[in-house]
Design an enzyme around this catalytic site. Structure first.
Site, PDB file in Angstrom:
ATOM      1  N   CYS A   2     -10.017  -9.372   4.644  1.00  0.00           N
ATOM      2  CA  CYS A   2     -10.995 -10.575   4.943  1.00  0.00           C
ATOM      3  C   CYS A   2     -10.218 -11.633   5.046  1.00  0.00           C
ATOM      4  O   CYS A   2      -9.293 -11.930   4.091  1.00  0.00           O
ATOM      5  CB  CYS A   2     -12.091 -10.556   3.762  1.00  0.00           C
ATOM      6  SG  CYS A   2     -12.893 -12.213   3.689  1.00  0.00           S
ATOM      7  N   ARG A  27      -4.410  -9.381   7.785  1.00  0.00           N
ATOM      8  CA  ARG A  27      -4.952  -8.995   6.337  1.00  0.00           C
ATOM      9  C   ARG A  27      -5.779  -7.452   6.624  1.00  0.00           C
ATOM     10  O   ARG A  27      -6.249  -7.095   5.461  1.00  0.00           O
ATOM     11  CB  ARG A  27      -5.883  -9.873   5.665  1.00  0.00           C
ATOM     12  CG  ARG A  27      -5.028 -11.344   5.453  1.00  0.00           C
ATOM     13  CD  ARG A  27      -6.113 -12.383   5.340  1.00  0.00           C
ATOM     14  NE  ARG A  27      -6.724 -12.506   4.061  1.00  0.00           N
ATOM     15  CZ  ARG A  27      -6.059 -12.900   2.953  1.00  0.00           C
ATOM     16  NH1 ARG A  27      -4.868 -13.467   3.040  1.00  0.00           N
ATOM     17  NH2 ARG A  27      -6.743 -12.938   1.955  1.00  0.00           N
ATOM     18  N   TRP A  75     -13.927  -7.346   6.531  1.00  0.00           N
ATOM     19  CA  TRP A  75     -13.303  -5.880   6.148  1.00  0.00           C
ATOM     20  C   TRP A  75     -14.471  -5.457   5.233  1.00  0.00           C
ATOM     21  O   TRP A  75     -14.522  -5.645   4.348  1.00  0.00           O
ATOM     22  CB  TRP A  75     -12.332  -6.042   5.236  1.00  0.00           C
ATOM     23  CG  TRP A  75     -11.613  -4.541   5.071  1.00  0.00           C
ATOM     24  CD1 TRP A  75     -10.706  -4.110   5.842  1.00  0.00           C
ATOM     25  CD2 TRP A  75     -11.741  -3.470   4.058  1.00  0.00           C
ATOM     26  NE1 TRP A  75     -10.242  -2.557   5.499  1.00  0.00           N
ATOM     27  CE2 TRP A  75     -10.817  -2.524   4.245  1.00  0.00           C
ATOM     28  CE3 TRP A  75     -12.406  -3.700   2.799  1.00  0.00           C
ATOM     29  CZ2 TRP A  75     -11.051  -1.554   3.601  1.00  0.00           C
ATOM     30  CZ3 TRP A  75     -12.548  -2.845   1.916  1.00  0.00           C
ATOM     31  CH2 TRP A  75     -11.709  -1.605   2.179  1.00  0.00           C
ATOM     32  N   ASN A  99     -15.472 -13.278   0.972  1.00  0.00           N
ATOM     33  CA  ASN A  99     -14.664 -12.476   0.588  1.00  0.00           C
ATOM     34  C   ASN A  99     -14.857 -11.899  -0.433  1.00  0.00           C
ATOM     35  O   ASN A  99     -14.918 -12.839  -1.772  1.00  0.00           O
ATOM     36  CB  ASN A  99     -13.263 -12.996   0.775  1.00  0.00           C
ATOM     37  CG  ASN A  99     -12.227 -12.127   0.418  1.00  0.00           C
ATOM     38  OD1 ASN A  99     -11.032 -12.441   0.167  1.00  0.00           O
ATOM     39  ND2 ASN A  99     -12.273 -10.902   0.592  1.00  0.00           N
ATOM     40  N   GLY A 100     -15.035 -10.543  -0.905  1.00  0.00           N
ATOM     41  CA  GLY A 100     -15.460  -9.854  -1.945  1.00  0.00           C
ATOM     42  C   GLY A 100     -16.645  -9.050  -1.961  1.00  0.00           C
ATOM     43  O   GLY A 100     -17.263  -8.670  -1.066  1.00  0.00           O
ATOM     44  N   GLU A 482       5.753   8.264  -2.232  1.00  0.00           N
ATOM     45  CA  GLU A 482       5.636   7.019  -1.198  1.00  0.00           C
ATOM     46  C   GLU A 482       5.675   7.752   0.478  1.00  0.00           C
ATOM     47  O   GLU A 482       5.023   7.182   1.345  1.00  0.00           O
ATOM     48  CB  GLU A 482       6.858   6.072  -1.378  1.00  0.00           C
ATOM     49  CG  GLU A 482       6.988   4.922  -0.357  1.00  0.00           C
ATOM     50  CD  GLU A 482       5.462   4.116  -0.116  1.00  0.00           C
ATOM     51  OE1 GLU A 482       4.687   4.168  -1.014  1.00  0.00           O
ATOM     52  OE2 GLU A 482       5.851   3.205   0.756  1.00  0.00           O
ATOM     53  N   LYS A 486       3.054   6.964   3.336  1.00  0.00           N
ATOM     54  CA  LYS A 486       3.366   6.529   4.758  1.00  0.00           C
ATOM     55  C   LYS A 486       2.622   7.565   5.754  1.00  0.00           C
ATOM     56  O   LYS A 486       2.203   7.075   6.693  1.00  0.00           O
ATOM     57  CB  LYS A 486       4.765   6.567   4.968  1.00  0.00           C
ATOM     58  CG  LYS A 486       5.415   5.341   4.260  1.00  0.00           C
ATOM     59  CD  LYS A 486       5.256   4.008   4.477  1.00  0.00           C
ATOM     60  CE  LYS A 486       4.161   3.328   4.089  1.00  0.00           C
ATOM     61  NZ  LYS A 486       4.252   2.602   2.715  1.00  0.00           N
ATOM     62  N   GLU A 489      -1.122   6.995   5.740  1.00  0.00           N
ATOM     63  CA  GLU A 489      -1.414   5.749   6.241  1.00  0.00           C
ATOM     64  C   GLU A 489      -1.480   5.421   7.683  1.00  0.00           C
ATOM     65  O   GLU A 489      -2.645   4.958   8.355  1.00  0.00           O
ATOM     66  CB  GLU A 489      -0.643   4.570   5.793  1.00  0.00           C
ATOM     67  CG  GLU A 489      -0.844   4.200   4.203  1.00  0.00           C
ATOM     68  CD  GLU A 489       0.100   3.113   3.617  1.00  0.00           C
ATOM     69  OE1 GLU A 489      -0.419   2.086   3.258  1.00  0.00           O
ATOM     70  OE2 GLU A 489       1.486   3.471   3.956  1.00  0.00           O
ATOM     71  N   HIS A 505       2.347  25.751 -10.146  1.00  0.00           N
ATOM     72  CA  HIS A 505       1.373  25.441 -10.801  1.00  0.00           C
ATOM     73  C   HIS A 505       0.025  25.272  -9.956  1.00  0.00           C
ATOM     74  O   HIS A 505      -1.186  24.706 -10.245  1.00  0.00           O
ATOM     75  CB  HIS A 505       1.316  24.425 -11.783  1.00  0.00           C
ATOM     76  CG  HIS A 505       2.289  24.847 -12.686  1.00  0.00           C
ATOM     77  ND1 HIS A 505       2.332  25.911 -13.592  1.00  0.00           N
ATOM     78  CD2 HIS A 505       3.492  24.448 -12.843  1.00  0.00           C
ATOM     79  CE1 HIS A 505       3.304  25.529 -14.450  1.00  0.00           C
ATOM     80  NE2 HIS A 505       4.143  24.739 -13.887  1.00  0.00           N
ATOM     81  N   LYS A 604      -4.028  -5.162   5.068  1.00  0.00           N
ATOM     82  CA  LYS A 604      -2.628  -5.602   4.585  1.00  0.00           C
ATOM     83  C   LYS A 604      -2.553  -6.083   3.180  1.00  0.00           C
ATOM     84  O   LYS A 604      -1.731  -5.817   1.971  1.00  0.00           O
ATOM     85  CB  LYS A 604      -1.959  -6.631   5.395  1.00  0.00           C
ATOM     86  CG  LYS A 604      -0.602  -6.854   4.807  1.00  0.00           C
ATOM     87  CD  LYS A 604       0.520  -5.873   5.252  1.00  0.00           C
ATOM     88  CE  LYS A 604       1.745  -6.022   4.792  1.00  0.00           C
ATOM     89  NZ  LYS A 604       2.777  -4.788   4.586  1.00  0.00           N
TER      90      LYS A 604
END
Ligand code: GLU
Length: 609
Positions: A2, A27, A75, A99-100, A482, A486, A489, A505, A604
């Site tokens: 946002c 963003r 967003w 925003n929020g 990580e 990636k 995403e 396991h 972002k």
């Protein structure tokens, strides 16, 4: 996540608002809107689903005259990304961008419905517009009306309120989401990120938590949460927004992967001398505090959390310093036991990550020795609210999937490990080893980037895959995490990471000839253990992709692909081994045709919790 931008000027403002929204696109958002009002109170609102460009095109065919305005990239948190849910939301003469999240919106909506208000959206935000309108009937200026409704709102918000009956001012409220005033000549602005206003001003005032500001073209008035008038200092930003263009690269993410050697040089330069760490950001007071540290608590989210996990291995094995790492959204909502003389470290690219900021604020009342942030944006809330900080110098990162921020965070963390090890230990042996290794880091990454072609070819094997497993041990476990993040995403392939010893396991049940298993296997003390795990996968027909500098350890066969990597100092392995995984995800996403710089549903800068 946002973006908000507002302006009160003496000239038509729509163009500046639209330009600002274009900057705020990074963003992450799903719809955009704006409203402008002229001095006679005539207002126009325009909203569109999708890219800011849709709004810009729609604006070309609309009459958007007015010297005061508010604009927003949304967003969605409450209500689908539809035009009716896009901001600004209005109630007769009142318009709001937010925003929020207003957590008690259902209760407020029911009360307002009972008072006769009709709701036109599914958002939580719309209650604010109606609430301000309702309260205005009780009298008072827009500012006092907003001050009266604030206690009724639960949750987090950065919001800007416009009243078409008094179009010469905006009211901005900050509670959990960043807002910055831009100071112009005969005009003033309010924005989520000052970079969006660099074409009109360089002078900014950061609102603090709980602040309410009244902004007009001729003045700025700021009140704190107790409604006392306060002076917040004005700063002059000398940064230039230059993400550069993509040049020969197809995407920002690709450019940012390739920038890593350079930004690592920038991040490391001036931070060592004669094999010893030098940190100009730290003074005697910082060093005496660091000497007292007996425990480190790292808190972060997403990719930064993975950097924190790597650092935990480093702090404990290299600096003998007990260290814990926790996801910010968990840390902030549980009662934790604070160790004696514990240093609180936060990591965030943007420095505006809502959960990390909330964790930092919480930490201040828990008895930590001090707080240190590692961040990429020097003007961010995280930097301003931490006792001291270390900057990553990654430059602007546009791709939503973080790459160069991660490797520069790791480099800064390693520098810190080096410093703490010699402050706490008896020799500077570890410090020297780390510094000597870091000097060759950019070159090691250059070498890894030479595997680009091989990796892009292997990516083709993933075209019809829906799942993948990533394995690693020790410091490579967070690297596997990580790598999996990636892939999720940007390619939307379901990927999971496991510490390789955990395979038996449970996840071993998933292995068959369809399951790609990506292993980060540098030549280190854990390699033999890892080889056994690799055999377990191989025996069950799994498809192995092994990133290693110990080629002779693995004999090739039809279901094993080896990606050879250079020989590097062990301490650099986590920083170097993430790079081929970034490339792999990039090429897989490219092949699958996703919007890889702006993957669906992601933002972002995660400024809502
Ligand atoms: N909660 C609001 C909505 O869903 C604001 C979301 C945002 O921050 O963009 O409309």
């Amino acid at each position: 996540m946002c973006g908000i931008i507002g302006a009160v000027s003496q000239r038509d403002i729509a163009k500046i608002l639209l330009e600002g929204l274009r900057y705020l696109e990074y963003r992450g958002y799903d719809s955009a809107g704006l409203m402008v009002v002229n001095s006679t109170g005539k207002a126009n609102r325009l909203r569109c689903v999708g890219k800011v460009n849709n709004l810009v095109c729609a604006a070309e065919h609309a009459v958007l005259l007015g010297e005061t305005g508010i604009a927003h990239t949304r967003w969605a948190t409450h209500g689908k990304p539809e035009e009716s849910n896009a901001h600004p939301h209005i109630s007769t003469n009142i318009a709001v961008v937010h925003n929020g999240i207003i957590e008690n919106y259902e209760l407020l909506r029911d009360q307002l419905r009972n008072r006769g208000y009709t709701f036109f959206s599914e958002t939580d935000t719309e209650v604010v517009a109606h609430l301000v309108h309702w309260e205005q009937q009780r009298g008072g200026s827009l500012l006092t009306v907003v001050q009266r409704i604030i206690p009724d709102l639960c949750g987090t918000y950065g919001m800007v309120i416009l009243d078409t009956y008094s179009p010469d001012r905006l009211i901005a409220v900050r509670s959990g989401s960043p807002l910055v005033i831009g100071c112009g000549i005969d005009e003033n602005f309010i924005v989520s990120d000052p970079m969006a206003l660099l074409s009109v001003t360089r002078r900014f005032i950061y609102l603090e938590e709980g602040d309410i500001a009244q902004i007009s073209s001729y003045g700025i008035e700021i009140m704190d949460r107790c409604n006392n008038i306060v002076q917040r200092c004005e700063i002059e930003l000398d940064t230039h927004y230059d993400a550069g263009n993509k040049g020969l690269y197809s995407h920002y993410m690709q450019k940012e992967i390739y920038e890593q050697p350079l930004v690592l040089i920038n991040t490391l330069s001036g931070r060592y001398n004669n094999s010893l760490v030098e940190l100009s950001e730290f003074n005697d007071q910082t060093y005496s505090l660091l000497k007292q540290v007996e425990h480190i608590q790292i808190v972060a989210c997403g990719t930064s959390y993975h950097a924190g996990m790597v650092a935990r291995y480093w702090f404990e094995s290299l600096a003998n310093m007990p260290c814990d790492v926790e996801i910010a959204s968990e840390f902030r909502y549980r009662r934790s036991v604070v160790r004696k003389n514990s240093l609180f470290i936060t990591l965030s690219q943007s420095g505006e990550t809502a959960d990390t900021l909330a964790a930092l604020r919480l930490s201040k009342n828990l008895g930590y020795l001090g707080s240190l942030s590692i961040c990429n944006v020097s003007s961010s809330s995280l930097i301003r609210e931490s006792d001291f900080s270390l900057m990553t110098k990654a430059g602007i990162e546009v791709g939503v999937a973080s790459t160069k921020s991660f490797t520069t965070q790791l480099a800064v963390l390693l520098i810190l490990v080096a410093k703490i090890s010699s402050l706490k230990g008896t020799t500077s042996k570890v410090e020297k080893e780390i510094v000597n290794a870091l000097q060759i880091l950019p070159g090691c990454i250059e070498e890894v980037l030479l595997q680009d072609k091989l990796i892009s070819k292997l990516a083709q094997n993933f075209s019809n895959k829906n799942h993948a497993l990533f394995l690693g041990r020790g410091e490579q476990y967070p690297i596997a995490m990580e790598g999996a993040l990636k892939l999720k995403e940007i390619s939307y392939i379901h990927a999971e990471a496991y510490a390789a010893g955990e395979l038996k396991h449970g996840p071993l049940a998933l292995i068959d000839s369809e399951m790609p298993v990506i292993v980060v296997a540098p030549q280190n003390s854990l390699l033999d253990k890892l080889k056994s795990n690799i055999e377990e996968v191989r025996a069950r027909g799994g498809l192995l992709y092994i990133f290693t500098n110990s080629i002779s350890s693995f004999s090739g066969s039809h279901n094993i692909h080896i990606i050879p990597l250079p020989h590097i100092p062990v301490v650099l392995e986590p920083i170097v081994y993430i790079v081929p995984l970034q490339l792999l995800s990039y090429y897989i996403a490219l092949m699958r045709g996703t919007d890889l710089d702006k993957p669906r549903n992601l933002a972002k800068s995660v400024t809502v919790e």
